[in-house]
Design an enzyme around this catalytic site. Structure first.
Site, PDB file in Angstrom:
ATOM      1  N   LYS A 113      10.485   0.559   3.612  1.00 33.01           N
ATOM      2  CA  LYS A 113       9.962   1.867   3.516  1.00 33.01           C
ATOM      3  C   LYS A 113      10.793   2.726   2.424  1.00 33.01           C
ATOM      4  O   LYS A 113      10.064   3.560   1.703  1.00 33.01           O
ATOM      5  CB  LYS A 113       9.719   2.632   4.661  1.00 33.01           C
ATOM      6  CG  LYS A 113       8.800   1.811   5.556  1.00 33.01           C
ATOM      7  CD  LYS A 113       8.548   2.864   7.009  1.00 33.01           C
ATOM      8  CE  LYS A 113       7.198   2.225   7.604  1.00 33.01           C
ATOM      9  NZ  LYS A 113       7.789   0.866   8.329  1.00 33.01           N
TER      10      LYS A 113
HETATM   11  C1  PLP Z   1       6.862   0.002   8.828  1.00 31.00           C
HETATM   12  C2  PLP Z   1       7.588  -1.447   8.891  1.00 31.00           C
HETATM   13  C3  PLP Z   1       6.776  -2.460   9.199  1.00 31.00           C
HETATM   14  C4  PLP Z   1       5.332  -2.312   9.013  1.00 31.00           C
HETATM   15  O1  PLP Z   1       4.645  -2.128   7.642  1.00 31.00           O
HETATM   16  P1  PLP Z   1       3.196  -1.392   7.671  1.00 31.00           P
HETATM   17  O2  PLP Z   1       2.930  -0.964   6.261  1.00 31.00           O
HETATM   18  O3  PLP Z   1       2.939  -0.514   8.683  1.00 31.00           O
HETATM   19  O4  PLP Z   1       2.215  -2.994   7.962  1.00 31.00           O
HETATM   20  C5  PLP Z   1       7.203  -3.858   9.249  1.00 31.00           C
HETATM   21  N1  PLP Z   1       8.520  -3.937   9.280  1.00 31.00           N
HETATM   22  C6  PLP Z   1       9.343  -2.806   9.253  1.00 31.00           C
HETATM   23  C7  PLP Z   1      10.821  -3.187   9.573  1.00 31.00           C
HETATM   24  C8  PLP Z   1       8.924  -1.691   9.090  1.00 31.00           C
HETATM   25  O5  PLP Z   1       9.745  -0.610   8.889  1.00 31.00           O
END
Ligand code: PLP
Length: 473
Positions: A113
């Site tokens: 993220k």
């Molecule tokens: C947010 C997140 C996801 C999922 O990502 P999306 O964009 O919501 O599909 C997967 N793994 C981790 C570690 C995350 O923080």
């Protein structure tokens, strides 16, 4: 470039207009009116670029209301070795022949993220200064999103963050990451309740339109188009690392929750990046796997939403999924009418929908396939990857890796997107390997740092009072 809503609102809006907004006024999600196509000559030119310059090129196709020099400087300030650990930013690591992991988790909060949120922080600061406005970001987190937002917004002018988290329920590492921030514009509110209480409070505050306007309340949720756009870049960067020439194809496997990450892969593919398959990997919360197998999208209730060892994928509905459905249906006026019916009538009234056979038949031409992974699969994958490669993967990446192996085709490299580092999910690593996860340098003693947070009861009033008191201060 102008943006439209997946539910039909075509009021012309530029990138800067939608940057600070969440949903479109009709409840839909913003998408560009069209996807720019990248031809062979452009792809060849991009192959030699640094990550930041590649990001600038891709962003420029979708952003024409920020001067190019400003945008380039902003992007170069975002994607640096200081923030992401290497000059490559998203280095690829080969496991077997034809199977690689793309590292997206070397930013400040050790999850992918950061890739988008770090850019969002700089874009927000830039746009707010240009408008002479302030923004108070209100959010609820059970871990990853909140910390990524705080590390992206810390010290940014014109921005305050009020982040609610369930008191005493995050892992010690996650707590330490968030609560050790001493920046005065970051406010950690530990709510005496569970995550749902936090989310309910955020909803209640946001639904008080008077309060929201008066205190310039905004969000950084995963449906923000700028976040998705930032993620398109690492699909290109992964492709260039995995191939020598632009007539080769690759596939991507993506651990999925809200469908944000993999939706960026869909955008990259639509732009012309030679992607064979987009492998959507879910955990036990398999809303998306069910859709790609059957054409039925069925939102889960809270009783049916499992708490798993890949918690960032524990979703009951996939908030970015509407974007793909709109594209699947044709990305036009008729598609918007149908999308509005599916998501504003059928989902709320019937808990989901089943696509028509002709509609569902189009899915393979978009490259999507899917699979699911369980706790036992995660443990087995973490053990196997450690035993055979001495590579430690986190639980979410393990879900991606497990499903990726089910879809490998000869001659087509498979790139698994690493979405977090194992240090964030130590308990499952101990269970799988009987040892502590590796921790990146600089984070060894993080739990012992002084913490800065305020405990509040799980009620709307005290949270509003806290915001008022700290916005005027
Ligand atoms: C947010 C997140 C996801 C999922 O990502 P999306 O964009 O919501 O599909 C997967 N793994 C981790 C570690 C995350 O923080």
């Amino acid at each position: 470039m102008k943006y439209l809503s997946t539910r039909g609102d075509t009021t012309p809006r530029g990138f800067a207009d939608i940057l600070l907004e969440g949903l479109a006024p009709d409840g839909g999600l913003y998408l560009p009116t069209h996807y720019p196509k990248v031809d062979a000559a452009t792809l060849a030119r991009w192959r030699g670029l640094s990550y930041a310059d590649l990001a600038f090129e891709i962003l420029s196709l979708y952003i024409d209301d920020i001067p190019a020099d400003d945008l380039r400087a902003l992007v170069r300030r975002t994607y640096t070795r200081e923030v992401f650990g290497t000059d490559t930013i998203v280095p690829l690591r080969w496991l077997d022949d034809g199977l690689a992991i793309e590292a997206l988790s070397n930013g400040p909060t050790l999850a992918f993220k950061d890739m988008a949120m770090q850019l969002l922080g700089n874009l927000f600061e830039y746009e707010l200064a240009r408008r002479g406005q302030q923004l108070n970001i209100l959010g609820a987190t059970s871990g990853d999103t909140g910390s990524a937002a705080e590390y992206a917004m810390r010290g940014k002018k014109g921005i305050r963050v009020f982040m609610l988290s369930p008191h005493g329920r995050m892992s010690p590492f996650q707590q330490a990451q968030m609560f050790s921030l001493q920046d005065p514009n970051i406010h950690n509110l530990a709510i005496e309740g569970v995550f749902d209480d936090c989310q309910d409070i955020v909803k209640a505050v946001s639904n008080d339109l008077d309060f929201k306007r008066r205190w310039s309340i905004g969000t950084v949720n995963s449906i923000n188009w700028a976040r998705l756009l930032a993620q398109v870049v690492y699909y290109f960067a992964g492709y260039f690392q995995a191939t020598r020439s632009n007539d080769e194809r690759v596939s991507f496997a993506v651990p999925s929750g809200n469908f944000g990450n993999i939706c960026a892969g869909h955008v990259a593919r639509t732009m012309g990046l030679p992607i064979a398959k987009l492998v959507c990997a879910t955990n036990e919360n398999d809303v998306l796997d069910e859709f790609f197998r059957t054409g039925t999208y069925r939102v889960r209730g809270s009783a049916e939403t499992h708490e798993t060892s890949s918690p960032s994928m524990d979703i009951s509905k996939a908030s970015n999924f509407e974007r793909f459905v709109f594209d699947l249906l044709g990305h036009d006026v008729a598609a918007a009418t149908r999308t509005a019916d599916l998501f504003s009538v059928q989902v709320p009234n019937a808990g989901g929908f089943t696509l028509g056979a002709d509609e569902f038949a189009r899915v393979p031409s978009f490259g999507f396939v899917s699979g699911r992974s369980t706790h036992a699969d995660r443990l087995a994958t973490i053990r196997d990857t450690w035993a055979r490669h001495r590579v430690m993967v986190d639980t979410h990446t393990a879900d991606g890796l497990k499903v990726a192996r089910e879809h490998v085709e000869p001659g087509v490299p498979m790139i698994v997107l690493e979405t977090a580092l194992p240090a964030k999910f130590a308990a499952t690593i101990r269970e799988a390997l009987g040892r502590e996860p590796e921790r990146p340098p600089g984070l060894e003693g993080i739990e012992a740092l002084p913490k800065r947070f305020t405990v509040l009861p799980a009620q709307v009033g005290p949270v509003k009072h806290y915001i008022e008191a700290h916005c005027t201060a």
